[in-house]
Design a protein around this motif. Sequence first.
Motif, PDB file in Angstrom:
ATOM      1  N   UNK A  30      86.009  94.778  91.335  1.00  0.00           N
ATOM      2  CA  UNK A  30      85.076  93.949  90.553  1.00  0.00           C
ATOM      3  C   UNK A  30      84.055  94.775  89.771  1.00  0.00           C
ATOM      4  N   UNK A  31      83.791  95.998  90.206  1.00  0.00           N
ATOM      5  CA  UNK A  31      82.832  96.843  89.482  1.00  0.00           C
ATOM      6  C   UNK A  31      83.365  97.258  88.118  1.00  0.00           C
ATOM      7  N   UNK A  32      84.663  97.093  87.894  1.00  0.00           N
ATOM      8  CA  UNK A  32      85.279  97.475  86.613  1.00  0.00           C
ATOM      9  C   UNK A  32      85.285  96.309  85.636  1.00  0.00           C
ATOM     10  N   UNK A  33      84.342  95.398  85.812  1.00  0.00           N
ATOM     11  CA  UNK A  33      84.287  94.211  84.974  1.00  0.00           C
ATOM     12  C   UNK A  33      84.107  94.552  83.502  1.00  0.00           C
ATOM     13  N   UNK A  34      83.373  95.617  83.206  1.00  0.00           N
ATOM     14  CA  UNK A  34      83.144  96.052  81.830  1.00  0.00           C
ATOM     15  C   UNK A  34      83.451  97.538  81.726  1.00  0.00           C
ATOM     16  N   UNK A  35      84.698  97.875  81.513  1.00  0.00           N
ATOM     17  CA  UNK A  35      85.142  99.266  81.436  1.00  0.00           C
ATOM     18  C   UNK A  35      85.094  99.729  79.982  1.00  0.00           C
ATOM     19  N   UNK A  36      84.300 100.766  79.724  1.00  0.00           N
ATOM     20  CA  UNK A  36      84.125 101.308  78.379  1.00  0.00           C
ATOM     21  C   UNK A  36      85.003 102.541  78.221  1.00  0.00           C
ATOM     22  N   UNK A  37      85.828 102.551  77.190  1.00  0.00           N
ATOM     23  CA  UNK A  37      86.643 103.715  76.848  1.00  0.00           C
ATOM     24  C   UNK A  37      85.886 104.495  75.782  1.00  0.00           C
ATOM     25  N   UNK A  56      99.363  95.120  70.676  1.00  0.00           N
ATOM     26  CA  UNK A  56     100.682  94.694  71.160  1.00  0.00           C
ATOM     27  C   UNK A  56     100.757  94.543  72.675  1.00  0.00           C
ATOM     28  N   UNK A  57      99.752  95.023  73.387  1.00  0.00           N
ATOM     29  CA  UNK A  57      99.739  94.919  74.849  1.00  0.00           C
ATOM     30  C   UNK A  57      98.298  94.766  75.311  1.00  0.00           C
ATOM     31  N   UNK A  58      98.087  94.090  76.429  1.00  0.00           N
ATOM     32  CA  UNK A  58      96.712  93.926  76.907  1.00  0.00           C
ATOM     33  C   UNK A  58      96.064  95.272  77.197  1.00  0.00           C
ATOM     34  N   UNK A  59      94.866  95.514  76.690  1.00  0.00           N
ATOM     35  CA  UNK A  59      94.213  96.806  76.929  1.00  0.00           C
ATOM     36  C   UNK A  59      93.703  96.911  78.364  1.00  0.00           C
ATOM     37  N   UNK A  60      93.546  98.135  78.821  1.00  0.00           N
ATOM     38  CA  UNK A  60      93.034  98.397  80.173  1.00  0.00           C
ATOM     39  C   UNK A  60      91.531  98.630  80.142  1.00  0.00           C
ATOM     40  N   UNK A  61      90.875  98.280  79.038  1.00  0.00           N
ATOM     41  CA  UNK A  61      89.440  98.494  78.889  1.00  0.00           C
ATOM     42  C   UNK A  61      88.839  97.284  78.191  1.00  0.00           C
ATOM     43  N   UNK A  62      87.529  97.155  78.308  1.00  0.00           N
ATOM     44  CA  UNK A  62      86.841  96.002  77.734  1.00  0.00           C
ATOM     45  C   UNK A  62      86.112  96.313  76.442  1.00  0.00           C
ATOM     46  N   UNK A  63      85.744  97.581  76.256  1.00  0.00           N
ATOM     47  CA  UNK A  63      85.017  97.998  75.064  1.00  0.00           C
ATOM     48  C   UNK A  63      85.396  99.442  74.748  1.00  0.00           C
ATOM     49  N   UNK A  64      85.178  99.836  73.517  1.00  0.00           N
ATOM     50  CA  UNK A  64      85.520 101.196  73.100  1.00  0.00           C
ATOM     51  C   UNK A  64      84.400 101.776  72.250  1.00  0.00           C
ATOM     52  N   UNK A  65      84.190 103.082  72.396  1.00  0.00           N
ATOM     53  CA  UNK A  65      83.204 103.798  71.598  1.00  0.00           C
ATOM     54  C   UNK A  65      83.832 105.103  71.123  1.00  0.00           C
ATOM     55  N   UNK A  66      83.657 105.381  69.840  1.00  0.00           N
ATOM     56  CA  UNK A  66      84.245 106.583  69.241  1.00  0.00           C
ATOM     57  C   UNK A  66      83.133 107.409  68.615  1.00  0.00           C
ATOM     58  N   UNK A  67      83.087 108.669  68.956  1.00  0.00           N
ATOM     59  CA  UNK A  67      82.114 109.592  68.389  1.00  0.00           C
ATOM     60  C   UNK A  67      82.882 110.662  67.635  1.00  0.00           C
ATOM     61  N   UNK A  68      82.822 110.635  66.337  1.00  0.00           N
ATOM     62  CA  UNK A  68      83.460 111.604  65.436  1.00  0.00           C
ATOM     63  C   UNK A  68      84.965 111.703  65.620  1.00  0.00           C
ATOM     64  N   UNK A  69      85.610 110.572  65.808  1.00  0.00           N
ATOM     65  CA  UNK A  69      87.073 110.574  65.909  1.00  0.00           C
ATOM     66  C   UNK A  69      87.709 110.242  64.575  1.00  0.00           C
ATOM     67  N   UNK A  70      89.015 110.327  64.504  1.00  0.00           N
ATOM     68  CA  UNK A  70      89.765 110.082  63.284  1.00  0.00           C
ATOM     69  C   UNK A  70      90.650 108.851  63.486  1.00  0.00           C
ATOM     70  N   UNK A  71      90.431 107.832  62.673  1.00  0.00           N
ATOM     71  CA  UNK A  71      91.208 106.597  62.818  1.00  0.00           C
ATOM     72  C   UNK A  71      92.025 106.243  61.575  1.00  0.00           C
ATOM     73  N   UNK A  72      92.284 107.187  60.728  1.00  0.00           N
ATOM     74  CA  UNK A  72      93.177 106.901  59.624  1.00  0.00           C
ATOM     75  C   UNK A  72      92.650 107.131  58.228  1.00  0.00           C
ATOM     76  N   UNK A  73      91.367 107.345  58.046  1.00  0.00           N
ATOM     77  CA  UNK A  73      90.848 107.672  56.724  1.00  0.00           C
ATOM     78  C   UNK A  73      90.108 109.000  56.805  1.00  0.00           C
TER      79      UNK A  73
END
Length: 85
Positions: A30-37, A56-73
């Motif tokens: 239950x402590x993993x109620x809000x898992x941040x990737x 296409x598939x249920x994620x194993x996380x609830x939120x995501x944060x990206x610091x200086x990553x590359x997502x296609x542009x």
Amino acid sequence: LGSLARNGVGNLALRDQQMALFFLRRLLGPAAERLLLFGESSGGASVCAHLAMAAVAPPAFDAAAILSGYCGTNTHEQAEEAADA
């Protein structure tokens, strides 16, 4: 573990990360109620890949944060051009 792939299966790094997230969710219960990737630099690119897989598939996380990553542009201008197209 992805480097142990046999028969030319390929790089399983994202699958390894996904399985680690599912394991973490089970471990925390239950402590993993809000898992941040979170990812920084190349880790941010991994977060982008996990976000894409979430379509296409249920994620194993609830939120995501990206610091200086590359997502296609490459640049802000290229992102604006893609948005206008």
